[in-house]
Scaffold this motif. Structure first.
Motif, PDB file in Angstrom:
ATOM      1  N   GLN A 137       0.734  -1.189   0.109  1.00 22.26           N
ATOM      2  CA  GLN A 137       0.018  -0.058   0.061  1.00 22.26           C
ATOM      3  C   GLN A 137       1.023   1.030   0.010  1.00 22.26           C
ATOM      4  OE1 GLN A 137      -3.116  -0.099   3.050  1.00 22.26           O
ATOM      5  NE2 GLN A 137      -3.681  -2.187   2.659  1.00 22.26           N
ATOM      6  N   ALA A 138       1.124   1.792  -1.292  1.00 27.01           N
ATOM      7  CA  ALA A 138       1.990   3.035  -1.518  1.00 27.01           C
ATOM      8  C   ALA A 138       1.554   4.164  -0.737  1.00 27.01           C
ATOM      9  CB  ALA A 138       2.088   3.174  -2.938  1.00 27.01           C
ATOM     10  N   PHE A 139       2.443   5.072  -0.604  1.00 28.05           N
ATOM     11  CA  PHE A 139       1.969   6.490   0.387  1.00 28.05           C
ATOM     12  C   PHE A 139       3.287   7.271  -0.143  1.00 28.05           C
ATOM     13  CE2 PHE A 139       4.264   3.960   3.403  1.00 28.05           C
ATOM     14  CZ  PHE A 139       5.277   4.772   3.815  1.00 28.05           C
ATOM     15  N   SER A 140       2.999   8.682   0.089  1.00 31.91           N
ATOM     16  CA  SER A 140       4.254   9.601  -0.183  1.00 31.91           C
ATOM     17  C   SER A 140       4.422  10.139   1.192  1.00 31.91           C
ATOM     18  CB  SER A 140       3.726  10.472  -1.186  1.00 31.91           C
ATOM     19  OG  SER A 140       3.371   9.799  -2.392  1.00 31.91           O
ATOM     20  N   VAL A 141       5.835  10.648   1.323  1.00 31.23           N
ATOM     21  CA  VAL A 141       6.321  11.712   2.139  1.00 31.23           C
ATOM     22  C   VAL A 141       6.976  12.858   1.512  1.00 31.23           C
ATOM     23  CG1 VAL A 141       7.769  12.020   4.419  1.00 31.23           C
ATOM     24  CG2 VAL A 141       6.531  10.117   4.005  1.00 31.23           C
ATOM     25  N   LYS A 142       6.330  13.911   1.403  1.00 32.27           N
ATOM     26  CA  LYS A 142       6.704  15.067   0.475  1.00 32.27           C
ATOM     27  C   LYS A 142       7.293  14.468  -0.933  1.00 32.27           C
ATOM     28  CE  LYS A 142       9.014  19.377   1.423  1.00 32.27           C
ATOM     29  NZ  LYS A 142       9.873  20.290   2.236  1.00 32.27           N
ATOM     30  N   GLY A 143       8.372  14.604  -1.375  1.00 31.50           N
ATOM     31  CA  GLY A 143       8.802  14.021  -2.605  1.00 31.50           C
ATOM     32  C   GLY A 143       9.160  12.536  -2.830  1.00 31.50           C
ATOM     33  N   PHE A 144       9.004  11.847  -1.537  1.00 36.44           N
ATOM     34  CA  PHE A 144       9.383  10.453  -1.438  1.00 36.44           C
ATOM     35  C   PHE A 144       8.131   9.460  -1.674  1.00 36.44           C
ATOM     36  CE2 PHE A 144      12.874  12.504   0.482  1.00 36.44           C
ATOM     37  CZ  PHE A 144      14.008  11.783   0.366  1.00 36.44           C
ATOM     38  N   ASN A 145       8.033   8.621  -2.824  1.00 38.10           N
ATOM     39  CA  ASN A 145       7.206   7.842  -3.057  1.00 38.10           C
ATOM     40  C   ASN A 145       7.602   6.632  -2.390  1.00 38.10           C
ATOM     41  OD1 ASN A 145       5.348   9.853  -4.576  1.00 38.10           O
ATOM     42  ND2 ASN A 145       6.643   9.534  -6.186  1.00 38.10           N
ATOM     43  N   ILE A 146       6.729   5.927  -1.515  1.00 39.23           N
ATOM     44  CA  ILE A 146       7.142   4.884  -0.782  1.00 39.23           C
ATOM     45  C   ILE A 146       6.182   3.718  -0.887  1.00 39.23           C
ATOM     46  CG2 ILE A 146       7.727   4.249   1.559  1.00 39.23           C
ATOM     47  CD1 ILE A 146       8.559   7.135   2.120  1.00 39.23           C
ATOM     48  N   SER A 147       6.641   2.386  -1.164  1.00 33.32           N
ATOM     49  CA  SER A 147       5.912   1.299  -1.154  1.00 33.32           C
ATOM     50  C   SER A 147       6.474   0.434  -0.151  1.00 33.32           C
ATOM     51  CB  SER A 147       5.521   0.723  -2.575  1.00 33.32           C
ATOM     52  OG  SER A 147       4.727  -0.411  -2.297  1.00 33.32           O
ATOM     53  N   PRO A 148       5.704  -0.261   0.860  1.00 32.52           N
ATOM     54  CA  PRO A 148       6.279  -1.286   1.646  1.00 32.52           C
ATOM     55  C   PRO A 148       6.072  -2.492   1.056  1.00 32.52           C
ATOM     56  CG  PRO A 148       4.641   0.048   2.848  1.00 32.52           C
ATOM     57  CD  PRO A 148       4.366   0.273   1.513  1.00 32.52           C
TER      58      PRO A 148
END
Length: 283
Positions: A137-148
């Protein structure tokens, strides 16, 4: 304790002053699995698994987990950071002492914890901005796109809600793809997922495991051979070994990793970092 290459205010000033060009990422080694990442100015900066105290040995003086070097930064020094990513609940990855101290002084930091760690929120984190991470389940922190991504430490484990206890993270920022594995062994599923992600940079543990450490409750990771083989199998451009430097009773000689690459995969790029070192990867 061993001498540090850079720490404290000089290290923090370097982080603030580093300007990252397009299609690049800067990262700093904070020891063990702690990695600080910075993109362009509007991307911000995040940190994965910061263990910035001596809480393990202070809480339990009999613990064999005694730091070989002092924390590189005080937790409160990260008060301007955009995100803290935690891979799992082991104290050298999810250090509540670090998280609590930072949460007290930071108003804009998002703390990302694996969803099964939700009960910890009440332990000094009730006023912090928390994101409960779930595999895929992807999410973002500012300019970082993150997928666990699920991690097997040493097997895949889920809670009653079927949420994974152990995670790694796929991270995309400023045109760069990064994989931080957290603590894990290799599985066919992991090879499939990481190969599809096509990381430019991968942070992989190399401390391995053995009967005697397992008998003392120390859960294993990739060995230096497995980390090297895995890097080549999934097509990593640059592999950076982690989880080998902090605790003398649970580490591996990184020279073995280098020697194995030299003899088996001389074309595989790698970088061996010392605590406090900066590296700028530019594609």
């Amino acid at each position: 304790m061993q001498k540090l290459y850079r720490s404290g205010e000089p290290l923090l000033n370097e982080v603030y002053q580093t300007q990252v060009p397009t299609n690049a990422v800067a990262f700093w080694n904070l020891g063990q699995s702690g990695i600080l990442l910075k993109g362009k100015l509007d991307d911000g900066w995040i940190c994965i698994d910061p263990y910035l105290t001596s809480s393990i040995e202070e809480t339990n003086p009999q613990s064999e987990f005694k730091r070989a070097f002092s924390p590189l930064l005080k937790p409160a020094m990260l008060k301007d950071i955009d995100g803290i990513l935690v891979t799992h609940e082991h104290d050298d990855h999810l250090d509540l002492a670090t998280i609590k101290e930072l949460a007290q002084v930071s108003t804009d930091t998002t703390f990302i914890l694996p969803a099964p760690s939700e009960p910890l929120i009440g332990h000094g984190l009730s006023n912090a901005e928390i994101h409960l991470a779930k595999a895929n389940q992807a999410f973002s922190v500012k300019g970082f796109n993150i997928s666990p991504v699920p991690a097997a430490h040493t097997t895949y484990e889920v809670d009653e809600k079927n949420d994974h206890l152990y995670l790694g993270y796929f991270i995309e920022v400023n045109g760069i793809r990064i994989y931080h594995s957290g603590d894990t062994v290799i599985t066919p599923l992991l090879i499939e997922k990481v190969k599809a992600f096509k990381p430019d940079v991968a942070f992989l543990p190399i401390n391995g495991g053995d009967f005697f450490r397992t008998s003392r409750g120390i859960i294993g990771n990739m060995s230096f051979r497995e980390a090297a083989d895995f890097s080549v199998a999934v097509g990593v451009d640059l592999v950076v070994p982690i989880h080998f430097d902090m605790f003398p009773t649970n580490r591996e000689n990184p020279a073995y990793f280098v020697d194995y690459l030299f003899h088996q995969y001389p074309a595989q790029k790698f970088h061996m970092m010392v605590p406090g070192e900066r590296f700028i990867y530019h594609k």
